[in-house]
Design a protein around this motif. Structure first.
Motif, short mmCIF file in Angstrom:
data_model
loop_
_atom_site.label_atom_id
_atom_site.label_comp_id
_atom_site.label_asym_id
_atom_site.label_seq_id
_atom_site.Cartn_x
_atom_site.Cartn_y
_atom_site.Cartn_z
N LEU A 138 -50.44 -24.14 30.96
CA LEU A 138 -49.26 -23.69 30.22
C LEU A 138 -49.49 -22.38 29.49
CD1 LEU A 138 -48.15 -27.15 28.77
CD2 LEU A 138 -46.94 -25.80 30.50
N GLY A 139 -50.67 -21.79 29.67
CA GLY A 139 -50.95 -20.49 29.06
C GLY A 139 -51.45 -20.54 27.64
N ALA A 140 -51.76 -21.73 27.13
CA ALA A 140 -52.27 -21.86 25.76
C ALA A 140 -53.78 -21.64 25.73
CB ALA A 140 -51.93 -23.24 25.21
N VAL A 141 -54.29 -21.42 24.54
CA VAL A 141 -55.73 -21.29 24.33
C VAL A 141 -56.21 -22.55 23.62
CG1 VAL A 141 -57.61 -19.98 23.26
CG2 VAL A 141 -55.59 -18.79 24.14
N PRO A 142 -56.88 -23.48 24.31
CA PRO A 142 -57.39 -24.67 23.63
C PRO A 142 -58.54 -24.31 22.69
CG PRO A 142 -57.27 -24.99 26.03
CD PRO A 142 -57.11 -23.52 25.76
N VAL A 143 -58.45 -24.78 21.47
CA VAL A 143 -59.54 -24.61 20.50
C VAL A 143 -60.13 -25.99 20.26
CG1 VAL A 143 -60.21 -23.90 18.18
CG2 VAL A 143 -58.48 -22.59 19.44
N VAL A 144 -61.35 -26.18 20.72
CA VAL A 144 -62.00 -27.49 20.71
C VAL A 144 -63.04 -27.55 19.59
CG1 VAL A 144 -63.38 -29.13 22.06
CG2 VAL A 144 -61.67 -27.67 23.20
N ASN A 145 -63.09 -28.67 18.92
CA ASN A 145 -64.13 -28.89 17.92
C ASN A 145 -64.47 -30.37 17.90
OD1 ASN A 145 -65.95 -28.59 15.83
ND2 ASN A 145 -64.46 -27.92 14.32
#
Length: 373
Positions: A138-145
């Motif tokens: 979907l063009g998002a930037v996943p920010v994982v923590n």
């Protein structure tokens, strides 16, 4: 650096889908709290990669560190309850800061909080995989923590370097970039002088004599160079090239990849199940093998039979993951055991023809076994 880029660096530079991990010390001040200028600089670099058509998953530390100053704490807390409290406050601040910063480039952020349970349990693993893949689509930037607010000592990844290596395989990344406060891997402590940077690691032989330290001088992180080297090893043995450098050099790391230390991919891509067995699943026990069984399992990729087992450790049930250990004590493989721990002592060391028909099945079938060397 000068000269023609290595094959590894070319692969990192050309990666379509890339995982970028950044440590706490690269995003926060020494007293705690986010350093907005550093965070914006990182976001600018990541955004350029995305705008140019790439896909980036950002694995970001910093939640606990970001919660230190708002809660009036003097330093990173050591007790679990205070760490979780700091994470609760800091995670919100971190997510908001990323969302605001990426919005300057008209990019949407999706926050993904994981615990070790989410990759240890196969069902959770697949759900995380689908979520991340859809966000990227979907063009998002996943920010994982890591979800420090609910994680306990028993179910922690331990550091986000390991998490980044697991996420790299989870999303089918073409490369992993590890950003910290050190510009490269050195053969000694660079703060003491006399240490030389190692620019290329093409195999374990290039790591002989290298001593990687633990958490950095800032005291804000939990990893250190040792955890980054181990994360690089996990990724590389699974077919993913790695670049390690400082966050200050992120622009070049995500551009020509001509900085830091490049770790070549040394293994082939594993299926999701085999990667989970090798690196993500928690082991419930150990089976000690004789030399003949080690050869059969590791070199010949054969199933493990009761005759090759010399000892059993741990309390496990059939269907659990166990480690297979050589006489030297080295863990040489992992696999799904077919018997409960209580059933095995009467079987070990006995040939199949000595056992009743119902007990002649493999202890660990070759299809459920992954050699680690």
């Amino acid at each position: 650096m000068s000269g023609e880029a290595s094959t590894t660096r070319k692969a990192v530079a050309a990666a379509q889908r890339i995982v970028v991990k950044v440590g706490s010390s690269s995003l926060t001040t020494a007293s705690g709290g986010l350093d907005q200028d550093r965070l914006d600089a990182l976001v600018d670099t990541v955004s350029r990669r995305v705008v140019d058509g790439g896909q980036v998953v950002l694995v970001s530390s910093g939640a606990i560190a970001a919660g230190i100053a708002p809660l009036g704490l003097r330093r990173r807390p050591r007790d679990l309850a205070s760490q979780q409290a700091a994470a609760s406050v800091g995670q919100q601040a971190l997510a908001h800061a990323y969302a605001e910063s990426f919005s300057r480039h008209d990019l949407i952020v999706g926050q993904v909080l994981l615990t070790a349970d989410d990759v240890v349990r196969r069902g959770h693993y697949r759900n995380a995989q689908r979520t991340l893949d859809r966000l990227l689509g979907l063009g998002a930037v996943p920010v994982v923590n890591e979800n420090d607010t609910v994680a306990t000592h028993e179910i922690r990844f331990g550091d986000n370097d390991r998490l980044a290596a697991l996420v790299s395989h989870l999303v089918g990344a073409d490369a992993l970039v590890l950003l910290s406060d050190v510009d490269a891997l050195y053969d000694g402590d660079p703060r003491r002088g006399g240490a030389s940077a190692i620019r290329e690691v093409n195999g374990e032989e290039d790591m002989v004599g290298v001593r990687a330290g633990s958490a950095g001088a800032s005291g804000l992180g939990t990893g250190g160079m040792a955890s980054k080297v181990e994360a690089a090893r996990v990724a590389c043995t699974s077919g993913i090239p790695v670049l390690l450098t400082s966050a200050a050099l992120a622009d070049r790391a995500l551009g020509p990849a001509d900085v830091g230390t490049a770790f070549a991919a040394t293994g082939s891509r594993l299926s999701a199940r085999r990667f989970w067995l090798a690196h993500a699943a928690g082991a419930s026990g150990r089976l000690w093998l004789d030399d003949g069984a080690v050869t059969a399992v590791v070199r010949r990729r054969r199933s493990l039979l009761a005759a090759g087992i010399t000892a059993v450790e741990g309390a496990f049930d059939g269907g659990d993951v166990v480690e297979l250990v050589a006489p030297s004590g080295e863990v040489v493989a992992r696999g799904v055991v077919a018997y409960d721990a209580g059933e095995l002592p009467q079987l070990i060391g006995r040939s199949s023809h000595e056992l009743p028909p119902e007990q002649r099945r493999e202890v660990v079938h070759a299809d459920d076994l992954v050699p680690l060397r």
